[in-house]
Design a protein around this motif. Sequence first.
Motif, PDB file in Angstrom:
ATOM      1  N   MET A  54      37.484  44.747  71.039  1.00 17.33           N
ATOM      2  CA  MET A  54      38.098  44.578  69.720  1.00 17.33           C
ATOM      3  C   MET A  54      38.735  43.208  69.636  1.00 17.33           C
ATOM      4  O   MET A  54      38.946  42.528  70.615  1.00 17.33           O
ATOM      5  N   SER A  55      39.074  42.820  68.426  1.00 16.99           N
ATOM      6  CA  SER A  55      39.692  41.519  68.264  1.00 16.99           C
ATOM      7  C   SER A  55      41.002  41.480  69.024  1.00 16.99           C
ATOM      8  O   SER A  55      41.678  42.491  69.185  1.00 16.99           O
ATOM      9  N   GLY A  56      41.344  40.305  69.473  1.00 15.38           N
ATOM     10  CA  GLY A  56      42.573  40.178  70.215  1.00 15.38           C
ATOM     11  C   GLY A  56      42.343  40.239  71.720  1.00 15.38           C
ATOM     12  O   GLY A  56      43.146  39.735  72.486  1.00 15.38           O
ATOM     13  N   GLU A  57      41.265  40.838  72.139  1.00 18.46           N
ATOM     14  CA  GLU A  57      40.977  40.870  73.565  1.00 18.46           C
ATOM     15  C   GLU A  57      40.451  39.522  74.029  1.00 18.46           C
ATOM     16  O   GLU A  57      39.771  38.826  73.300  1.00 18.46           O
ATOM     17  N   TYR A  58      40.750  39.219  75.256  1.00 15.86           N
ATOM     18  CA  TYR A  58      40.205  37.991  75.821  1.00 15.86           C
ATOM     19  C   TYR A  58      38.822  38.273  76.360  1.00 15.86           C
ATOM     20  O   TYR A  58      38.552  39.339  76.865  1.00 15.86           O
ATOM     21  N   HIS A  59      37.960  37.319  76.219  1.00 17.22           N
ATOM     22  CA  HIS A  59      36.676  37.439  76.891  1.00 17.22           C
ATOM     23  C   HIS A  59      36.132  36.051  77.135  1.00 17.22           C
ATOM     24  O   HIS A  59      36.630  35.069  76.595  1.00 17.22           O
ATOM     25  N   ASP A  60      35.123  35.995  77.957  1.00 19.55           N
ATOM     26  CA  ASP A  60      34.580  34.687  78.307  1.00 19.55           C
ATOM     27  C   ASP A  60      33.542  34.239  77.301  1.00 19.55           C
ATOM     28  O   ASP A  60      32.731  35.018  76.844  1.00 19.55           O
ATOM     29  N   SER A  61      33.610  32.981  76.966  1.00 20.27           N
ATOM     30  CA  SER A  61      32.648  32.439  76.024  1.00 20.27           C
ATOM     31  C   SER A  61      31.585  31.676  76.793  1.00 20.27           C
ATOM     32  O   SER A  61      31.868  31.010  77.780  1.00 20.27           O
ATOM     33  N   GLU A  64      35.721  33.055  66.691  1.00 27.11           N
ATOM     34  CA  GLU A  64      36.654  32.968  67.808  1.00 27.11           C
ATOM     35  C   GLU A  64      37.180  31.561  67.992  1.00 27.11           C
ATOM     36  O   GLU A  64      36.574  30.583  67.571  1.00 27.11           O
ATOM     37  N   ARG A 117      33.199  37.785  62.262  1.00 28.53           N
ATOM     38  CA  ARG A 117      34.101  37.535  63.379  1.00 28.53           C
ATOM     39  C   ARG A 117      33.871  36.126  63.894  1.00 28.53           C
ATOM     40  O   ARG A 117      32.739  35.679  64.012  1.00 28.53           O
ATOM     41  N   PRO A 145      45.881  39.018  65.332  1.00 26.61           N
ATOM     42  CA  PRO A 145      46.912  39.786  66.022  1.00 26.61           C
ATOM     43  C   PRO A 145      48.269  39.098  65.873  1.00 26.61           C
ATOM     44  O   PRO A 145      48.346  37.878  65.794  1.00 26.61           O
ATOM     45  N   THR A 168      35.518  29.298  78.927  1.00 29.66           N
ATOM     46  CA  THR A 168      36.768  29.135  78.208  1.00 29.66           C
ATOM     47  C   THR A 168      37.238  30.471  77.670  1.00 29.66           C
ATOM     48  O   THR A 168      36.458  31.246  77.152  1.00 29.66           O
ATOM     49  N   THR A 169      38.496  30.761  77.794  1.00 29.35           N
ATOM     50  CA  THR A 169      39.039  32.006  77.279  1.00 29.35           C
ATOM     51  C   THR A 169      39.194  31.910  75.765  1.00 29.35           C
ATOM     52  O   THR A 169      39.688  30.914  75.248  1.00 29.35           O
ATOM     53  N   THR A 170      38.763  32.941  75.083  1.00 27.43           N
ATOM     54  CA  THR A 170      38.818  32.889  73.630  1.00 27.43           C
ATOM     55  C   THR A 170      39.487  34.135  73.075  1.00 27.43           C
ATOM     56  O   THR A 170      39.593  35.156  73.740  1.00 27.43           O
ATOM     57  N   VAL A 171      39.941  34.006  71.839  1.00 31.26           N
ATOM     58  CA  VAL A 171      40.466  35.170  71.136  1.00 31.26           C
ATOM     59  C   VAL A 171      39.708  35.287  69.816  1.00 31.26           C
ATOM     60  O   VAL A 171      39.380  34.292  69.184  1.00 31.26           O
ATOM     61  N   ALA A 172      39.374  36.515  69.448  1.00 30.02           N
ATOM     62  CA  ALA A 172      38.553  36.725  68.263  1.00 30.02           C
ATOM     63  C   ALA A 172      39.419  37.004  67.040  1.00 30.02           C
ATOM     64  O   ALA A 172      40.551  37.460  67.146  1.00 30.02           O
ATOM     65  N   PRO A 227      32.232  28.695  68.301  1.00 29.61           N
ATOM     66  CA  PRO A 227      33.693  28.739  68.196  1.00 29.61           C
ATOM     67  C   PRO A 227      34.140  27.905  66.998  1.00 29.61           C
ATOM     68  O   PRO A 227      33.549  26.863  66.702  1.00 29.61           O
ATOM     69  N   PHE A 258      50.019  34.690  70.398  1.00 28.75           N
ATOM     70  CA  PHE A 258      48.925  34.190  69.563  1.00 28.75           C
ATOM     71  C   PHE A 258      49.386  33.169  68.534  1.00 28.75           C
ATOM     72  O   PHE A 258      48.581  32.573  67.842  1.00 28.75           O
ATOM     73  N   PHE A 301      48.212  45.398  67.486  1.00 36.59           N
ATOM     74  CA  PHE A 301      46.873  45.928  67.780  1.00 36.59           C
ATOM     75  C   PHE A 301      46.698  47.294  67.135  1.00 36.59           C
ATOM     76  O   PHE A 301      47.596  48.132  67.167  1.00 36.59           O
TER      77      PHE A 301
END
Lengths: 118, 198
Positions: free
Chosen positions: A1-8, B47, B45, B92, B68-72, A73, B97, B27
Amino acid sequence: MSGEYHDSAVRPYVLTQGRARPTRNTVGLDTLLVVADAGKPLPPSATRQARDLLRMFGRLLSLAEAAAHLRLPLSVAGILASDLVDSGHLIARSRIPEAGRPDLTTLQEVLNGLRRLS
Amino acid sequence: MGSAGSADRYLPDTVQQAVKILVVGDFGVGKTTMIGAVSEIEPLRTEETMTQASVGVDDLAGLDGKTTTTVAMDFGRITLSPYTALYLFGTPGQRRFWDLWAGLGEGAVGALVLVDTRRIEGSFEVLDQLELRGDLPFAVAVNHFPDSTRHSPQALREALDLEPGTPIVNCDARSRSSSVDALIALVKHALATQKGPS
Ligand SMILES: Nc1nc2c(ncn2[C@@H]2O[C@H](COP(=O)(O)OP(=O)(O)OP(=O)(O)O)[C@@H](O)[C@H]2O)c(=O)[nH]1
Ligand SMILES: [Mg+2]
């Protein structure tokens, strides 16, 4: 879900040739863009991302939408788009984002528009 | 709701300006649900990279070869008139953030803060931030879930320690008309703020 960190998988540094920010702060996520002159070619050195972006703006769209459709991005799309504005390939139609608030006329228009929906 | 297919993803050529509203909150409070309920396009969406907002350019040079760490963030669109398009950006609300979205508030109409009454403490940080910032008009929309206890707006206003001028409305984020009403409350407040002596 949005707000989670993930690798790009995309590395902004590489795609934008080392620049982390637009040279000019003229293109925001809500800036509306459209191709300036469909016939104007990009230089052979243009990246695939820049070509994709230019194609995406064949008709009017916001930067955020183009970035989402192309899975770029936002920051990368912003840098590429400002370059394309600078080089005369794209036209930014909406007003440049400013620190200020929308004026009264605009706010009233937004209110009227929302009231028509409800 | 329109499809995000390429045929109708574009704005009418008559549109000259875009305005934006932020939909913020803890959240799971219903940000994405509300955006989906009012948007004319399938919510999209995008990021942003965290490193970029939080470190200098020089540090990025060392990232080559790393991810790179991203936020959506998700968003939707309403073409309000032939001239104006409204974008709703869901972000969020947590403090960490806010650096990332500092630029997001620039030029925005305001922020709609979604609150879940079962966890109102999850809204304190974002409300603190907005009050501290002081430059972004905001309204509170209480999103009702089936098992939420109903509180009077006055009781919630006190629990959230809202400033007297901050609007608070009930809403159902799944309902288009209810969500539109919450947005109307925010825009009316933004208008009053703009007109007022403050
Ligand atoms: N009953 C009820 N359920 C809701 C309502 N709004 C959202 N939900 C549900 O609550 C869950 C979370 O909603 P989301 O819209 O994903 O919340 P969010 O704020 O976008 O969450 P994050 O992006 O993860 O921070 C979903 O399963 C929704 O279907 C509501 O008004 N009533
Ligand atoms: Mg969400």
